[in-house]
Design a protein around this motif. Structure first.
Motif, PDB file in Angstrom:
ATOM      1  N   ASP A  48       0.822  -1.207   0.000  1.00 15.72           N
ATOM      2  CA  ASP A  48       0.000   0.000   0.000  1.00 15.72           C
ATOM      3  C   ASP A  48       0.858   1.260   0.000  1.00 15.72           C
ATOM      4  OD1 ASP A  48      -2.254  -1.567   0.094  1.00 15.72           O
ATOM      5  OD2 ASP A  48      -2.462  -1.449   2.275  1.00 15.72           O
ATOM      6  N   ASP A  49       2.085   1.159   0.540  1.00 14.91           N
ATOM      7  CA  ASP A  49       2.920   2.341   0.744  1.00 14.91           C
ATOM      8  C   ASP A  49       4.079   2.459  -0.236  1.00 14.91           C
ATOM      9  OD1 ASP A  49       1.519   2.875   3.313  1.00 14.91           O
ATOM     10  OD2 ASP A  49       2.526   1.024   3.902  1.00 14.91           O
ATOM     11  N   PHE A  50       4.397   1.405  -0.981  1.00 16.13           N
ATOM     12  CA  PHE A  50       5.609   1.412  -1.792  1.00 16.13           C
ATOM     13  C   PHE A  50       5.497   0.414  -2.933  1.00 16.13           C
ATOM     14  CE2 PHE A  50       6.122  -2.004   1.212  1.00 16.13           C
ATOM     15  CZ  PHE A  50       6.718  -3.017   0.477  1.00 16.13           C
ATOM     16  N   VAL A  51       6.387   0.585  -3.902  1.00 20.47           N
ATOM     17  CA  VAL A  51       6.610  -0.402  -4.952  1.00 20.47           C
ATOM     18  C   VAL A  51       8.104  -0.690  -4.970  1.00 20.47           C
ATOM     19  CG1 VAL A  51       6.477  -0.936  -7.410  1.00 20.47           C
ATOM     20  CG2 VAL A  51       4.661   0.406  -6.326  1.00 20.47           C
ATOM     21  N   ALA A  52       8.488  -1.955  -4.781  1.00 23.75           N
ATOM     22  CA  ALA A  52       9.896  -2.356  -4.757  1.00 23.75           C
ATOM     23  C   ALA A  52      10.219  -3.164  -5.999  1.00 23.75           C
ATOM     24  CB  ALA A  52      10.207  -3.162  -3.505  1.00 23.75           C
ATOM     25  N   THR A  53      11.278  -2.777  -6.696  1.00 23.75           N
ATOM     26  CA  THR A  53      11.794  -3.547  -7.826  1.00 23.75           C
ATOM     27  C   THR A  53      12.956  -4.392  -7.321  1.00 23.75           C
ATOM     28  OG1 THR A  53      11.192  -1.753  -9.338  1.00 23.75           O
ATOM     29  CG2 THR A  53      12.723  -3.415 -10.165  1.00 23.75           C
ATOM     30  N   LEU A  54      12.967  -5.658  -7.726  1.00 21.68           N
ATOM     31  CA  LEU A  54      13.953  -6.605  -7.213  1.00 21.68           C
ATOM     32  C   LEU A  54      14.937  -7.000  -8.296  1.00 21.68           C
ATOM     33  CD1 LEU A  54      11.479  -8.884  -5.216  1.00 21.68           C
ATOM     34  CD2 LEU A  54      12.576  -6.748  -4.505  1.00 21.68           C
ATOM     35  N   SER A  55      16.170  -7.281  -7.879  1.00 30.61           N
ATOM     36  CA  SER A  55      17.239  -7.643  -8.810  1.00 30.61           C
ATOM     37  C   SER A  55      17.513  -9.138  -8.740  1.00 30.61           C
ATOM     38  CB  SER A  55      18.513  -6.870  -8.455  1.00 30.61           C
ATOM     39  OG  SER A  55      19.635  -7.400  -9.133  1.00 30.61           O
ATOM     40  N   ALA A  56      17.502  -9.799  -9.914  1.00 30.43           N
ATOM     41  CA  ALA A  56      17.849 -11.217  -9.966  1.00 30.43           C
ATOM     42  C   ALA A  56      19.346 -11.439  -9.823  1.00 30.43           C
ATOM     43  CB  ALA A  56      17.356 -11.834 -11.283  1.00 30.43           C
ATOM     44  N   ARG A  57      20.147 -10.393 -10.014  1.00 32.46           N
ATOM     45  CA  ARG A  57      21.590 -10.537  -9.859  1.00 32.46           C
ATOM     46  C   ARG A  57      21.993 -10.778  -8.409  1.00 32.46           C
ATOM     47  NH1 ARG A  57      25.320  -8.359 -13.222  1.00 32.46           N
ATOM     48  NH2 ARG A  57      26.760  -9.157 -11.639  1.00 32.46           N
ATOM     49  N   SER A  58      21.251 -10.178  -7.477  1.00 30.33           N
ATOM     50  CA  SER A  58      21.626 -10.316  -6.069  1.00 30.33           C
ATOM     51  C   SER A  58      20.456 -10.688  -5.171  1.00 30.33           C
ATOM     52  CB  SER A  58      22.248  -9.011  -5.575  1.00 30.33           C
ATOM     53  OG  SER A  58      21.352  -7.928  -5.780  1.00 30.33           O
ATOM     54  N   ALA A  59      19.283 -10.933  -5.767  1.00 32.04           N
ATOM     55  CA  ALA A  59      18.081 -11.242  -4.987  1.00 32.04           C
ATOM     56  C   ALA A  59      17.862 -10.177  -3.919  1.00 32.04           C
ATOM     57  CB  ALA A  59      18.176 -12.632  -4.361  1.00 32.04           C
TER      58      ALA A  59
END
Length: 519
Positions: free
Chosen positions: A61-72
């Motif tokens: 509800d408060d954020f959108v996080a993008t995740l990296s497959a290079r480092s999880a």
């Protein structure tokens, strides 16, 4: 110590301390390089992400996080609240862009992960992603999932031993924060920028806070029952707490980056929190779990997240100051919600009234002492003239005058000294309270954490201080008294030009009430 001089010195010390230590200036917020500021919200649904495909996200509800497959780990963390903007874009709390330095990265001692390894990533839902990586006979399964509390992410790491021998594993979870020297600037008059970085550890129920310089130079390591670690700035934090048992170590490291050794461009701060060592038998697994909070450093929101995350709002300083400051923040929020009609500026004014009432007995004694000094002013002036060139005789004559009239020369000073902890706590609560961030008062005061854009409050405060100085009896010789009459208001005005309007509003209101009480 003479009453007038002592009181002025006290005010000078208090205001100078506030100005030097101020941690609120400007509103520039930590941003990653321009290339990584783009917000990407991937479509929801279960899918296997191939290396180089669309970025994976989890959304709360408060954020959108993008995740990296290079480092999880987390490569972007964009706040949704419209208040948290910079140059027309929502704030991204991730300030690093290399896979090795991303927040919520994990390290596993005893398992050699190649530096170029790419994890397989599977989107389980709009709020959860699972990563897998096989290294020899060990499989790592990592899940990042939106938590129930505000601005929280659950991190779960499962280490599976598929070999024939037991494996000793030491798992850690990390936080990173980069800050540029120019962004931390401010100087004596401007105080410190809200981007001034630091970190804290909560071990054995004792919080310790470190600024950027201490982290770079000392690289503190704290062993024990660690309940929390964080890297942060004035208004926002990356705080991580364990689940199911404490961490065993909190490490804060920093290194200068860019520029030269004498003039570095910035510093990279690195938080490492170590889980207890685990021995994993063949065919078995071990799970390591932690709760991370990445968001505004609001005691109210941190408290909702549980896991002692509220302690991440610890500001440091003298014992007890933090507790008083936290109480004042809560009181300000209550006033805002119940009687201030939703206006934070009005809430600050009402808080000032409340604090003034609480401190009334102390200030009354101080003013009573000054009233006694006022009655003696003609005799004091006569002694100043008679012993203008003999300080020793003048001092002895002054003390005899005080003894004769049963006046304590420090009677006006001591009550002020006793109020210093509350003054300091008020400064801490107002200058670092993210609830005031981009909150308007009225008119052109559109942000109580920013300096007054037209300097109205600082100039008015300086004028009030001049009036108060005129009203206060002095035991100094006329030349010194005249210098103090103009020097103190000028210094206070100069300090307040660059400090938050909310803090200046408190001091202005307090000065009005003090003048009324003094009259």
């Amino acid at each position: 110590m003479q009453n007038g001089m002592a009181r002025r010195l006290l005010i000078l010390v208090a205001i100078s301390t506030i100005a030097v230590s101020a941690s609120s200036y400007a509103l520039d917020l930590p941003q990653a390089p321009a290339a990584k500021r783009e917000q990407v919200v991937a479509a929801a649904g279960t899918s296997l992400a191939n290396p180089g495909s669309e970025p994976l996200t989890i959304a709360g509800d408060d954020f959108v996080a993008t995740l990296s497959a290079r480092s999880a780990a987390v490569s972007h963390y964009v706040l949704r609240d419209p208040r948290y903007q910079y140059e027309g874009k929502q704030i991204d709390l991730v300030t690093t862009d290399k896979p090795a330095y991303l927040p919520l990265r994990t390290r596993i001692g005893g398992v050699e992960i190649p530096s170029d390894a790419t994890w397989q990533a599977e989107r389980l839902s709009p709020s959860a992603v699972r990563f897998r990586l096989r290294v020899g006979d060990v499989e790592l399964v990592r899940k990042l999932e939106v938590g129930a509390g505000p601005y929280t992410v659950w991190s779960t790491l499962r280490v599976e031993n598929h070999g024939t021998q037991a494996r000793a594993v030491e798992a850690s979870i990390e936080g990173y924060h980069y800050v540029r020297r120019d962004d931390e600037g401010g100087g004596m008059l401007g105080g410190r920028s809200p981007l001034m970085a630091g970190g804290m550890c909560l071990a054995n129920d004792e919080p310790e806070r470190f600024d950027r310089a201490e982290i770079v130079e000392d690289k503190p390591i704290i062993d024990g029952r660690v309940a929390l670690g964080a890297v942060d700035n004035v208004y926002f934090t990356q705080a991580i707490a364990p689940d199911g048992g404490p961490f065993v170590r909190c490490q804060l490291r920093g290194e200068d980056r860019g520029g030269s050794a004498d003039d570095p461009e910035g510093a990279l701060l690195h938080l490492t929190l170590d889980f207890p060592r685990a021995n994993i038998a063949p065919g078995k697994s071990q799970t390591f779990r932690a709760l991370a909070y990445l968001g505004p450093k609001s005691p109210r929101l941190l408290e909702k997240s549980g896991h002692q995350l509220a302690r991440a709002a610890y500001v440091g300083g003298l014992p007890g100051i933090d507790s008083i400051a936290t109480g004042l923040v809560s009181m300000l929020a209550w006033i805002h919600a119940t009687v201030a009609l939703g206006n934070w500026g009005l809430a600050i004014i009402l808080l000032t009234f409340a604090v003034k009432l609480v401190l009334y007995p102390l200030t009354a004694k101080s003013f009573q002492s000054m009233a006694g000094m006022r009655k003696l002013k003609p005799e004091i002036d006569a002694l100043n003239a008679k012993f203008a060139n003999d300080r020793e005789k003048k001092g002895a004559a002054m003390m005899e005058l005080y003894r004769k009239h049963k006046i304590n020369p420090v009677g006006g000073c001591l009550p002020q000294l006793l109020q210093l902890p509350i003054w300091w706590a008020l400064y801490m609560s107002l200058s670092s309270n993210v609830e005031l961030f981009r909150r308007p008062f009225f008119g052109f005061w559109t942000d109580l954490t920013a300096p007054d854009p037209y300097y109205v409050l600082p100039l008015a405060l300086g004028l009030l201080m001049w009036v108060q100085q005129k009203m206060t009896p002095s035991t100094m010789d006329p030349a010194q008294a005249k210098m103090m009459l103009y020097m103190m208001p000028t210094m206070i005005t100069a300090f307040m030009l660059f400090l938050p309007a909310g803090l200046c509003l408190y001091m202005f209101t307090n000065s009005v009430l003090s003048i009324g009480q003094q009259r």
